[in-house]
Motif scaffolding. Sequence first.
Motif, short mmCIF file in Angstrom:
data_model
loop_
_atom_site.label_atom_id
_atom_site.label_comp_id
_atom_site.label_asym_id
_atom_site.label_seq_id
_atom_site.Cartn_x
_atom_site.Cartn_y
_atom_site.Cartn_z
N UNK A 139 -12.09 52.77 -37.42
CA UNK A 139 -10.86 53.54 -37.23
C UNK A 139 -10.50 53.64 -35.75
N UNK A 140 -11.48 54.01 -34.94
CA UNK A 140 -11.25 54.14 -33.50
C UNK A 140 -10.86 52.80 -32.89
N UNK A 141 -11.51 51.73 -33.36
CA UNK A 141 -11.18 50.39 -32.86
C UNK A 141 -9.72 50.04 -33.18
N UNK A 142 -9.26 50.45 -34.37
CA UNK A 142 -7.87 50.20 -34.73
C UNK A 142 -6.91 50.90 -33.80
N UNK A 143 -7.24 52.15 -33.44
CA UNK A 143 -6.39 52.89 -32.50
C UNK A 143 -6.39 52.22 -31.13
N UNK A 144 -7.57 51.83 -30.65
CA UNK A 144 -7.68 51.22 -29.33
C UNK A 144 -6.93 49.89 -29.27
N UNK A 145 -7.18 49.02 -30.25
CA UNK A 145 -6.54 47.70 -30.25
C UNK A 145 -5.02 47.83 -30.38
N UNK A 146 -4.57 48.70 -31.26
CA UNK A 146 -3.14 48.88 -31.45
C UNK A 146 -2.49 49.45 -30.19
N UNK A 147 -3.14 50.41 -29.55
CA UNK A 147 -2.60 50.99 -28.32
C UNK A 147 -2.54 49.94 -27.21
N UNK A 148 -3.56 49.11 -27.15
CA UNK A 148 -3.57 48.04 -26.15
C UNK A 148 -2.45 47.03 -26.40
N UNK A 149 -2.25 46.69 -27.66
CA UNK A 149 -1.17 45.76 -28.01
C UNK A 149 0.20 46.37 -27.71
N UNK A 150 0.34 47.66 -27.94
CA UNK A 150 1.61 48.34 -27.62
C UNK A 150 1.92 48.19 -26.14
N UNK A 151 0.91 48.41 -25.31
CA UNK A 151 1.11 48.36 -23.86
C UNK A 151 1.35 46.94 -23.37
N UNK A 152 0.67 45.97 -23.97
CA UNK A 152 0.72 44.60 -23.46
C UNK A 152 1.83 43.76 -24.09
N UNK A 153 2.01 43.90 -25.40
CA UNK A 153 2.87 42.96 -26.12
C UNK A 153 4.05 43.59 -26.86
N UNK A 154 3.97 44.89 -27.17
CA UNK A 154 4.99 45.48 -28.03
C UNK A 154 5.88 46.46 -27.29
N UNK A 155 6.15 46.21 -26.02
CA UNK A 155 6.99 47.14 -25.27
C UNK A 155 8.39 47.24 -25.87
N UNK A 156 8.86 46.16 -26.48
CA UNK A 156 10.17 46.17 -27.11
C UNK A 156 10.12 46.47 -28.59
N UNK A 157 8.91 46.70 -29.11
CA UNK A 157 8.73 46.99 -30.54
C UNK A 157 7.80 48.19 -30.68
N UNK A 158 8.32 49.41 -30.51
CA UNK A 158 7.46 50.59 -30.55
C UNK A 158 6.74 50.81 -31.87
N UNK A 159 7.22 50.17 -32.95
CA UNK A 159 6.56 50.33 -34.23
C UNK A 159 5.76 49.08 -34.60
#
Length: 236
Positions: A75-95
């Motif tokens: 579960x924690x890994x999912x939060x970390x990976x998703x948060x990292x992807x938000x910062x790196x790759x999903x700046x234009x896709x908040x969801x």
Amino acid sequence: MPKPDEDRRSALYDSEARLSWVLAGLAGLIGAAAFMHTAGYFVTFMTGNTERAMLGHFHDEHDVAIAATLLLLSFVAGVVVSSWCRRRYWSGHPHGPTLLTTASLAAASIVDVVIFQALDTDKIDFIPILFVAFGVGALNTSFVKDDEVSIPLSYVTGTLVKMAQGIERHISGGDYTDWLGYFLLYLAFALGGLLGGLFSLVVAGWAMLNTATVVCLVVTCYTYLHLDRHGPPTET
């Protein structure tokens, strides 16, 4: 200029709020699928997993404690990976986290089908549940403000605490908007769990995972291709 109270009331039912209900319901559905078709694993209840991880050893249930620990880590890994992807790759896709959740559920479904064919059982094995827990962790990062989760989709305890505080503020002279949003979010999660429980009576575990995957894929397509591109509707 619209009044603050009017803004709060309109925000209760805007596209972001409606999406949060759908995703909370999805979290409830996923949690029901994991709980009803396994040995009772929690993928949305990390408080319970923490207690199991600590207390299982006192009842000579070391396998339960180890399983709970692995679910926590996933579960924690999912939060970390998703948060990292938000910062790196999903700046234009908040969801964008819904995309990661869909991929996790699809992986869980594939692994479960393989195990089902090998073991000929309608129960969901523990390994697919690790993928599911990862996906639920990612799903909880769907709504972020100032680098903090603003709407925790599966954190029901916190939602109920905030709802209760809002009820007190309403009683003390506030407005129904102080608690209604939290109630609707809680209700969506509960209805998702109820729907998952009803499904579990008539379908096998792999079908539950497939259902959750399809629902998550539909939501992902909507958020990724429409909502994130056009944004929520604005008042004129």
